[in-house]
Design an enzyme around this catalytic site. Structure first.
Site, mmCIF file in Angstrom:
data_model
loop_
_atom_site.group_PDB
_atom_site.id
_atom_site.type_symbol
_atom_site.label_atom_id
_atom_site.label_comp_id
_atom_site.label_asym_id
_atom_site.label_seq_id
_atom_site.Cartn_x
_atom_site.Cartn_y
_atom_site.Cartn_z
ATOM 1 N N THR A 171 -4.147 -4.997 0.873
ATOM 2 C CA THR A 171 -3.473 -3.710 1.049
ATOM 3 C C THR A 171 -4.298 -2.762 1.925
ATOM 4 O OG1 THR A 171 -4.375 -2.701 -0.967
ATOM 5 C CG2 THR A 171 -2.336 -3.973 -1.179
ATOM 6 N N HIS A 182 20.694 25.660 -12.925
ATOM 7 C CA HIS A 182 21.494 26.636 -13.661
ATOM 8 C C HIS A 182 20.841 28.018 -13.701
ATOM 9 C CE1 HIS A 182 24.169 23.471 -14.937
ATOM 10 N NE2 HIS A 182 23.172 22.800 -15.469
ATOM 11 N N ARG A 203 30.552 31.581 -10.252
ATOM 12 C CA ARG A 203 29.209 31.314 -10.793
ATOM 13 C C ARG A 203 28.222 31.146 -9.645
ATOM 14 N NH1 ARG A 203 28.939 24.837 -12.460
ATOM 15 N NH2 ARG A 203 29.782 24.044 -10.492
ATOM 16 N N GLN A 263 30.941 17.907 -7.431
ATOM 17 C CA GLN A 263 31.500 16.615 -7.035
ATOM 18 C C GLN A 263 32.369 16.744 -5.787
ATOM 19 O OE1 GLN A 263 31.203 17.758 -10.126
ATOM 20 N NE2 GLN A 263 31.064 16.130 -11.660
ATOM 21 N N LYS A 287 0.856 -1.188 0.000
ATOM 22 C CA LYS A 287 0.000 0.000 0.000
ATOM 23 C C LYS A 287 0.888 1.232 0.000
ATOM 24 C CE LYS A 287 -4.488 1.126 0.408
ATOM 25 N NZ LYS A 287 -5.525 0.575 -0.473
#
Length: 295
Positions: free
Chosen positions: A58, A257, A177, A229, A11
């Site tokens: 369920t 972005h 940036r 990263q 469920k």
């Protein structure tokens, strides 16, 4: 002829709200969550022979969640998810594994007249606390905690350069940036042998949540990021150091972005490089960076 090679059912999207009334203090606490359950076991005949005698309906799973929420604390969610998962494996002998997922939705207590209000709350963010607990017969309970949907942005302090350039490359290198992402961070706990072990560990779950959130936000803000990263790897290392009972940390960070807009067409207006102030937020396509760091 085909052979049933995997099967599970359950469920999903069970909405639960629980209020705890502290009569002595005159305050109330609330928890709202969405719960999902998936069961595995000796259920093959329900698929291959239309044998429903092995099926826990369920709808019964939904009712079980409500009953257990009444009978037990639902916080921390790691404990409640484990209680639910263990219940299905212990109650139905032909069920050998139960996966329970919980999404906890934020309700933050309001401040009114400079004081915490006893029973009024607001949702002050879209991020959620997510839990997955899997109880497996004879193997214990595995728990993964997570932060999801935590939207963050910093307007400077991020660079990206030195990447591979070839005939397919159009992206310019940048030393400064905007960096924005929607944090999805998970941490996997060492396997718990019994539900009692989880009850003993209860104080660690909220402490870990707070530590992971703090490390994520502080590292994001302070790190002079050379790449998503590298920044996420630093976060993982710090979390493993801060939470000894965690065996692995994972991040999934989409890159949100923001592109500079060249406005030189309008009377030579400068809006690129060091003069950039107006940007166009992008929805897609986007970078997606993921990693898992283990002990």
């Amino acid at each position: 002829m085909g052979k049933l090679s995997a099967a599970r059912y359950g469920k999903d999207n069970i909405r639960v709200y629980k209020v705890h009334r502290n009569e002595e203090a005159g305050t109330q606490d609330v928890v709202e969550m969405t719960v999902g359950v998936l069961l595995q076991g000796d259920i093959e005949t329900s698929y291959t022979q239309a044998d429903n005698s092995v099926v826990v309906a369920t709808d019964s799973m939904k009712n079980t969640i409500y009953v257990l929420a009444k009978q037990h604390h639902v916080s921390p969610p790691e404990l409640f998810a484990s209680i639910v998962a263990a219940h299905f494996v212990e109650t139905y002998k032909h069920i050998h594994s139960a996966q329970v997922k919980i999404i906890v939705h934020q309700w933050t207590r309001m401040a009114v007249d400079g004081k915490p209000h006893p029973h009024s709350f607001l949702r002050d963010g879209a991020d959620t606390r997510n839990i997955e607990a899997v109880a497996t017969e004879g193997k214990g309970i595995d728990i993964r905690s997570a932060i999801a949907g935590l939207l963050v942005l910093k307007s400077t302090g991020s660079a990206f350069h030195g990447f591979i350039r070839d005939e397919y490359t159009t992206l310019p290198e940048v030393s400064d940036r905007i960096l924005s992402t929607e944090v999805d961070c998970g941490w996997a706990w060492n396997t718990f042998t019994t539900l009692k072990d989880i009850e003993t560990a209860v104080p660690n779950f909220d402490d870990a949540w707070n530590s992971v959130r703090e490390i994520t936000l502080e590292t994001f803000a302070k790190d002079e990021s050379a790449s998503v990263q590298n920044t996420m790897y630093k976060m993982c290392e710090q979390i493993l150091a801060a939470v000894p009972m965690v065996k692995a940390v994972d991040y999934s960070l989409p890159n949100k972005h923001y592109f500079e807009i060249d406005l030189s067409w309008h009377k030579g207006l400068k809006n690129t490089g060091k003069d950039a102030e107006v940007y166009a937020p992008q929805s897609d396509p986007n970078g997606l960076i993921q990693c898992t760091v283990s002990r």
